[in-house]
Enzyme design. Structure first.
Site, PDB file in Angstrom:
ATOM      1  N   ARG A   1       1.541   0.052  -7.981  1.00 52.11           N
ATOM      2  CA  ARG A   1       0.275  -0.469  -7.457  1.00 52.11           C
ATOM      3  C   ARG A   1      -0.462  -1.177  -8.577  1.00 52.11           C
ATOM      4  NH1 ARG A   1      -1.837   4.644  -3.734  1.00 52.11           N
ATOM      5  NH2 ARG A   1       0.049   4.751  -2.433  1.00 52.11           N
TER       6      ARG A   1
ATOM      7  N   GLN B   1       5.161  10.023  -5.691  1.00 54.10           N
ATOM      8  CA  GLN B   1       4.410  10.994  -4.896  1.00 54.10           C
ATOM      9  C   GLN B   1       5.386  11.990  -4.279  1.00 54.10           C
ATOM     10  OE1 GLN B   1       2.411   8.248  -2.139  1.00 54.10           O
ATOM     11  NE2 GLN B   1       0.466   8.821  -3.045  1.00 54.10           N
TER      12      GLN B   1
ATOM     13  N   ASP C   1       5.942  12.546  -1.344  1.00 52.70           N
ATOM     14  CA  ASP C   1       5.589  11.859  -0.111  1.00 52.70           C
ATOM     15  C   ASP C   1       6.370  12.409   1.083  1.00 52.70           C
ATOM     16  OD1 ASP C   1       4.004  10.021   1.133  1.00 52.70           O
ATOM     17  OD2 ASP C   1       4.808   8.287   0.081  1.00 52.70           O
TER      18      ASP C   1
ATOM     19  N   LYS D   1      -7.811  10.474   7.916  1.00 56.79           N
ATOM     20  CA  LYS D   1      -7.046  11.343   7.024  1.00 56.79           C
ATOM     21  C   LYS D   1      -7.858  12.562   6.602  1.00 56.79           C
ATOM     22  CE  LYS D   1      -8.361   8.834   2.811  1.00 56.79           C
ATOM     23  NZ  LYS D   1      -7.900   8.317   1.508  1.00 56.79           N
TER      24      LYS D   1
ATOM     25  N   HIS E   1       1.442  10.968   7.627  1.00 54.71           N
ATOM     26  CA  HIS E   1       1.705  10.713   6.209  1.00 54.71           C
ATOM     27  C   HIS E   1       1.164  11.915   5.438  1.00 54.71           C
ATOM     28  CE1 HIS E   1       1.944   6.176   6.885  1.00 54.71           C
ATOM     29  NE2 HIS E   1       1.369   6.615   7.988  1.00 54.71           N
TER      30      HIS E   1
END
Length: 630
Positions: free
Chosen positions: A344, A362, A364, A447, A493
């Site tokens: 990023r 991550q 993830d 989230k 997610h």
């Protein structure tokens, strides 16, 4: 007043006192810009006359001048002026002029006088008289470089910081906390322990050194073992993808300025393209993408198909893995965990050690569920978070982040998703037992963020659970429901560590580099007293390694004291000192981290069993008494 109002009023007022003090010390040619309040005080930005610079040696002089100004007991006067009056009043202050010109014509412009010789452009409120600041404790503590309006192409300024608290005791406690935080700085400890380093050839991208990489792998191994128990399967996907993937996912329109672009020969993005041009074209492509999706017509043409981008997120690739085959409702939930490297793009001024990097992993996961499974799945994710955070001895609190301005999808779907998450949080933490951050959700869904608290009481956002109705729609994902009809899944997610880099930085500071036994890069250091003891030392090393213990030994002919010191500096939990007695009796003598006492004559088998148990149970505390080694 409430405490926050009190702090805001007094810190903001002291910022004006600071500006006045700097002008009186360095002359009326000083250009003063802005002076906002921050969490523990305030700062003010200045451009001083040529040749003058504020250094640490000037801090006390500035403090004394501030104290002198406060003792004058000057009145503070607020006035409302027209734009023309404000421009005339600040005609010699270029930054104030720019701020005034940027204001709408109908904006109410207020100014504050401190005494008669200092005036500032400000909304307020402020104290009525400087006497109100006499008992406030403050300390000028830093001066750094800053750019006007945060733009590296604009003027370079000096930013002077001060702490401010209602009492001297509170200021003293805060300074002590700051000093403790500096001693725990993960960048400093990381260098001391040879965990990681950075190089200008790869800004914000850590080089993991052997010791640090051992710890990194251990964190991933723990996460993998735990997730396997909860039914997760792991995938790995490409690190760069064609632009067309990011167009479908929406990242090209919503996240382009944070992506590393790899232009193609005939690419949509040229190597020397200006970002504004890229963003404008991205907006056009985003609009056309939605139109193509609705019409079912081809998305791409020869002109843009070659452009690639390094992935900032794992989610689009997880969608592609799900889409590769058909699924039934009986297959759900499907959980795809992933530890691939992400990139990023960050502004240079935002990067900070491991806390803000440009390359990271991550823990993830993307879980595909039916709407009816959302509640149970999120409850299971929170159970995983409970276990992981308790393993590190940290507490956490939950926050719900709702629909942002740049959201994708239908408001009705967002409302349904947010209501579902609120219900889950109400049941887990009680109504009002969590915070709501309006407008802070991801562009594809609301989230839940999990904020952990460290040993100094600081909070860090690590875990996140994001509900997504949009990407399944964009990628045309379906499963066959009980009636035999195609149905769109919901995607969850999820990450618990969040960025492993950031999480490692946090726990380094939390434990001050003295990691729990199971996580420490090397767990046992071995020091044979003399070369004649090397054979037994190698026997001990082999026994520990066979039990999965990470060991380092020093077989050099140096004196044992520098060997012990080396392993102590690396904060190895246990250092074994082996001589004639230990070799004869098949025992070990143990130096325990953080203790000056040596535990002697512990049977080797007993020590190995204890170390193995510490690893298996991910124990937080380190056994360090004779009784615990019996």
């Amino acid at each position: 007043m409430e405490k926050e109002e009190f702090l805001s009023l007094y810190r903001h007022s002291l910022a004006h006192i600071l500006a006045k003090a700097v002008i009186e010390i360095y002359g009326k040619e000083v250009q003063y810009a802005i002076g906002p309040m921050i969490d523990d005080g305030a700062y003010y930005d200045f451009v001083l006359p040529e040749g003058k610079t504020i250094t640490e040696s000037d801090f006390k002089t500035i403090e004394n001048k501030m104290r002198e100004i406060i003792k004058r007991r000057e009145d503070w006067t607020r006035k409302v002026v027209s734009k023309e009056e404000a421009l005339e009043l600040f005609k010699d202050q270029k930054y104030k002029i720019e701020l005034i010109k940027d204001l709408p014509d109908d904006e109410t412009i207020s100014i504050y006088y401190t005494g008669e010789d200092y005036v500032d452009l400000c909304r307020g409120p402020h104290v009525e008289n400087s006497v109100d600041l006499m008992n406030v404790a403050y300390k000028v503590h830093a001066c750094s470089m800053a750019y006007w309006r945060g733009d590296a192409k604009r003027d370079q300024m000096q930013r002077v910081y001060f702490y401010a608290f209602p009492s001297k005791d509170e200021l003293k406690q805060h300074v002590k906390l700051i000093q403790e935080a500096r001693e725990r700085d993960h960048k400093k400890i990381g260098a001391q322990l040879d965990l990681f380093t950075f190089n200008e050839s790869a800004p914000g991208m850590p080089y993991w050194l052997p010791r640090g990489w051992e710890m990194y792998k251990t964190l991933m191994r723990y996460s993998r073992q735990l997730q396997k128990k909860h039914g997760y399967t792991e995938i790995s996907c490409p690190l760069i993808n064609n632009k067309k993937l990011w167009l479908v996912s929406g990242h090209w329109a919503h996240y382009l300025n944070n992506m590393f672009i790899v232009p193609g020969i005939d690419g949509f993005v040229k190597a020397d393209a200006d970002f504004d041009d890229i963003a404008e074209q991205a907006d056009e492509m985003s609009t056309s993408t939605q139109a193509h999706l609705e019409k079912g017509t081809p998305l791409y043409n020869r002109e843009n198909i070659d452009t690639m981008a390094a992935k900032p997120m794992n989610c689009p690739n997880a969608m592609m893995v799900f889409k590769r085959t058909t699924h039934s409702y009986k297959d759900l939930p499907i959980r795809y965990s992933e530890y691939d490297v992400l990139h990023r793009k960050e502004k240079s001024g935002q990067m900070n050690g491991l806390f803000r990097v440009q390359e990271f992993r991550q823990d993830d996961d993307h879980t595909f569920v039916m709407e009816s499974q959302i509640k149970d799945e999120i409850a299971d994710i929170i159970a995983i978070a409970d276990e992981i955070y308790s393993t590190f001895g940290v507490t956490y609190r939950a926050e719900l982040s709702t629909r942002p301005d740049d959201f994708m999808g239908e408001i009705e779907v967002w409302d349904r998703a947010e209501a579902g998450l609120k219900e889950i949080l109400d049941e887990k933490y009680g109504e009002g037992g969590y915070e709501i951050n309006e407008g802070d959700g991801a562009f594809y869904g609301p989230k839940i963020d999990l904020q952990i608290k460290d040993a100094l009481g600081r909070e860090w956002q690590c875990g996140t659970i994001q509900l997504d109705f949009q990407l399944p729609h964009n990628f045309g994902l379906t499963y066959t429901n009980q009636e035999g009809n195609p149905q769109m899944p919901v995607v969850i997610h999820r990450a618990i560590y969040g960025s492993l880099e950031r999480f490692i930085g946090i726990i380094i500071e939390n434990f001050k580099g003295a990691m729990p036994f199971w996580l420490n890069p090397f767990q046992v250091g071995i020091v044979p007293i003399m070369e004649s003891h090397n054979d037994y030392a190698k026997e001990v090393e082999q026994a520990l390694e066979n039990a999965g213990i990470r060991v380092e030994a020093d077989y050099s002919d140096k004196n044992m004291r520098p060997k012990i010191k080396k392993f102590k500096n690396y904060k190895d939990p246990y250092i074994l000192v082996l001589g004639d007695q230990e070799a004869a009796n098949k025992t070990v003598s143990i130096n325990v981290r953080g203790s000056n006492k040596q535990i002697q004559n512990v049977p080797l088998d007993t020590f190995v069993a204890i170390c193995k148990k510490l690893n298996e149970e991910h124990t937080l505390n380190l056994p360090q008494t004779e009784e615990e080694f019996q």
